[in-house]
Scaffold this motif. Sequence first.
Motif, PDB file in Angstrom:
ATOM      1  N   THR A 174      13.137   6.868   9.202  1.00 40.86           N
ATOM      2  CA  THR A 174      12.607   6.238   8.001  1.00 40.86           C
ATOM      3  C   THR A 174      11.077   6.237   8.011  1.00 40.86           C
ATOM      4  OG1 THR A 174      12.859   4.098   9.099  1.00 40.86           O
ATOM      5  CG2 THR A 174      14.630   4.788   7.627  1.00 40.86           C
ATOM      6  N   GLY A 175      10.484   6.607   9.135  1.00 44.29           N
ATOM      7  CA  GLY A 175       9.034   6.794   9.170  1.00 44.29           C
ATOM      8  C   GLY A 175       8.585   7.904   8.241  1.00 44.29           C
ATOM      9  N   ALA A 176       9.456   8.896   7.991  1.00 40.19           N
ATOM     10  CA  ALA A 176       9.114   9.957   7.040  1.00 40.19           C
ATOM     11  C   ALA A 176       8.991   9.384   5.636  1.00 40.19           C
ATOM     12  CB  ALA A 176      10.179  11.053   7.078  1.00 40.19           C
ATOM     13  N   ILE A 177       9.882   8.460   5.271  1.00 38.82           N
ATOM     14  CA  ILE A 177       9.780   7.787   3.981  1.00 38.82           C
ATOM     15  C   ILE A 177       8.514   6.939   3.947  1.00 38.82           C
ATOM     16  CG2 ILE A 177      10.900   6.175   2.408  1.00 38.82           C
ATOM     17  CD1 ILE A 177      12.355   8.820   2.679  1.00 38.82           C
ATOM     18  N   LEU A 178       8.202   6.299   5.085  1.00 44.69           N
ATOM     19  CA  LEU A 178       6.978   5.500   5.154  1.00 44.69           C
ATOM     20  C   LEU A 178       5.754   6.354   4.858  1.00 44.69           C
ATOM     21  CD1 LEU A 178       5.418   2.915   5.856  1.00 44.69           C
ATOM     22  CD2 LEU A 178       5.497   3.599   8.251  1.00 44.69           C
ATOM     23  N   LEU A 179       5.685   7.557   5.429  1.00 43.36           N
ATOM     24  CA  LEU A 179       4.532   8.433   5.177  1.00 43.36           C
ATOM     25  C   LEU A 179       4.456   8.810   3.707  1.00 43.36           C
ATOM     26  CD1 LEU A 179       4.530  10.814   8.283  1.00 43.36           C
ATOM     27  CD2 LEU A 179       2.941   8.955   7.765  1.00 43.36           C
ATOM     28  N   ALA A 180       5.593   9.145   3.119  1.00 46.32           N
ATOM     29  CA  ALA A 180       5.604   9.482   1.695  1.00 46.32           C
ATOM     30  C   ALA A 180       5.214   8.281   0.851  1.00 46.32           C
ATOM     31  CB  ALA A 180       6.981   9.991   1.283  1.00 46.32           C
ATOM     32  N   ASP A 181       5.480   7.074   1.370  1.00 42.67           N
ATOM     33  CA  ASP A 181       5.218   5.846   0.620  1.00 42.67           C
ATOM     34  C   ASP A 181       3.799   5.333   0.809  1.00 42.67           C
ATOM     35  OD1 ASP A 181       6.154   4.052  -1.215  1.00 42.67           O
ATOM     36  OD2 ASP A 181       7.118   2.722   0.223  1.00 42.67           O
ATOM     37  N   VAL A 182       3.077   5.828   1.811  1.00 41.32           N
ATOM     38  CA  VAL A 182       1.749   5.265   2.065  1.00 41.32           C
ATOM     39  C   VAL A 182       0.618   6.283   1.964  1.00 41.32           C
ATOM     40  CG1 VAL A 182       1.713   5.587   4.580  1.00 41.32           C
ATOM     41  CG2 VAL A 182       0.498   3.659   3.554  1.00 41.32           C
ATOM     42  N   LEU A 183       0.867   7.550   2.307  1.00 44.31           N
ATOM     43  CA  LEU A 183      -0.242   8.517   2.296  1.00 44.31           C
ATOM     44  C   LEU A 183      -0.866   8.686   0.915  1.00 44.31           C
ATOM     45  CD1 LEU A 183       0.937  11.317   4.773  1.00 44.31           C
ATOM     46  CD2 LEU A 183      -0.823   9.566   5.107  1.00 44.31           C
ATOM     47  N   PRO A 184      -0.072   8.837  -0.159  1.00 44.65           N
ATOM     48  CA  PRO A 184      -0.715   8.926  -1.477  1.00 44.65           C
ATOM     49  C   PRO A 184      -1.538   7.681  -1.806  1.00 44.65           C
ATOM     50  CG  PRO A 184       1.555   9.666  -1.598  1.00 44.65           C
ATOM     51  CD  PRO A 184       1.387   9.038  -0.250  1.00 44.65           C
ATOM     52  N   ALA A 185      -1.001   6.496  -1.478  1.00 43.68           N
ATOM     53  CA  ALA A 185      -1.746   5.261  -1.725  1.00 43.68           C
ATOM     54  C   ALA A 185      -3.040   5.241  -0.925  1.00 43.68           C
ATOM     55  CB  ALA A 185      -0.888   4.048  -1.364  1.00 43.68           C
ATOM     56  N   MET A 186      -2.989   5.719   0.300  1.00 40.26           N
ATOM     57  CA  MET A 186      -4.190   5.740   1.132  1.00 40.26           C
ATOM     58  C   MET A 186      -5.266   6.638   0.530  1.00 40.26           C
ATOM     59  SD  MET A 186      -4.584   6.844   5.137  1.00 40.26           S
ATOM     60  CE  MET A 186      -4.489   8.606   4.784  1.00 40.26           C
ATOM     61  N   PHE A 187      -4.884   7.836   0.100  1.00 38.57           N
ATOM     62  CA  PHE A 187      -5.866   8.744  -0.487  1.00 38.57           C
ATOM     63  C   PHE A 187      -6.429   8.184  -1.795  1.00 38.57           C
ATOM     64  CE2 PHE A 187      -3.403  12.063   1.975  1.00 38.57           C
ATOM     65  CZ  PHE A 187      -4.397  12.225   2.940  1.00 38.57           C
ATOM     66  N   VAL A 188      -5.559   7.563  -2.593  1.00 43.10           N
ATOM     67  CA  VAL A 188      -6.031   6.949  -3.834  1.00 43.10           C
ATOM     68  C   VAL A 188      -7.032   5.842  -3.540  1.00 43.10           C
ATOM     69  CG1 VAL A 188      -5.313   5.478  -5.755  1.00 43.10           C
ATOM     70  CG2 VAL A 188      -4.018   7.536  -5.230  1.00 43.10           C
TER      71      VAL A 188
END
Length: 421
Positions: free
Chosen positions: A89-103
């Motif tokens: 589920t860490g893969a879902i975490l990355l998909a859920d946080v990386l875009p927010a981080m870049f934004v």
Amino acid sequence: MPEVEEKGKTTLTKKTENVAPGGVQTRVVGPVPPLGGLWRDLIAYWILGLCNIYGYVVMLSAAHDVLDKFPHQTRSDKPHERDCHLVSTGAILLADVLPAMFVKMIMPFVPFRVHFLVALAVIFSAAGFLLVAMAYFEWMAILGVVITSASCGIGDATFLGYSSKFNKNVVSTWSSGGGAAGVIGSLSYAALTEFKLSPSESMLVMLIFPFIEAMSFWVLLRKPQRAAASAITGALIEDQKPLIGFAQKFAYARTLVEYMMPLGLVFFFEYFINQGLFELVLFKNIFLDKASQYRWLNVAYRIGEFVARSSVNVCQFPKIWLMVVFQFMNLVYFFTEVTFNYTPSVWITFTIVVWEGLLGGGAYVNTFYRMSHEIPPVRLQFAMSTVVQADAYGIALAGFLAIPVHNAICSLPVAERAIEW
């Protein structure tokens, strides 16, 4: 002491600011929103905090089901092997946080067009729910999570920055709403699936939240008053000057590390636990199956987070570094528990998860509460939009490290629980 004058519906605050050596005394006049309608702002910010984080929380709560929706070849039915995905589920975490981080990284440096940014956040939130609900392929579900993450990042930076134009207490109601999103998001998803709605049907029900977010911002929240014109005849001291241009903003951002570092570490430890280790916690022969255990552990965590985020007006805890130490101790417990299975009762684990949530929520709300009192108002919007990046950095690092650690533990034989209560 500031002198407050009432003029019709506009309240103005007059105060004498400090001046630089050689400057002359300056009178700065700025608006203070009338207290009569303060409840609207407080409630609106609570709802905005709820709706902005809700989709993010739901995607993490549904991570196990999102992965289970598509075929994987890494599950095992052998009793001596662990039942887990090698794509954690860490893969879902990355998909859920990386875009927010870049934004969040770019938001402090772009023009602050609040209505456009809020509209973008609402549209992205609705699109994310729809994509995950209607996904026929794994990449569609991941794309939905990515779009939801971008919505959360836009909302975080926009609403926290915009809070500088309102009463300082909107920061506490925003944080409380975000904590409530954790409880309501994880609890509502767990409850809907327990009532036999499919994960896709649950996502469609949740489309009501982007609509509520829009109504709260454009209908309930009052519009901040324009600052009154003021003749400035003296030189302001350095930390009272507005930040102009990329160079000044970037230089000032480096001074905010004292707020960002402990907040980022607390979030790193807790999300390493939640997305790398929660899935591996397994108590056999109890009233919850494996999937339900994962969902209700998330609910317990969010309850602790909500209580802490709602507590800042009752008690403040400025020593965030102490929370970092306690959260690291929680990480040690969960790492050893999923490796050796030594905890005798699931209720002990649930209690520790609530404590983990208390630390995460406390670190968040106390950081921004401190900032609202310590940072000059003229720089607060930029500072809030910058420091909110810290949680994304910690969460992203947790996602990257959780995947290999999770996979390594998956390759170990299952340890038998020696004592069960």
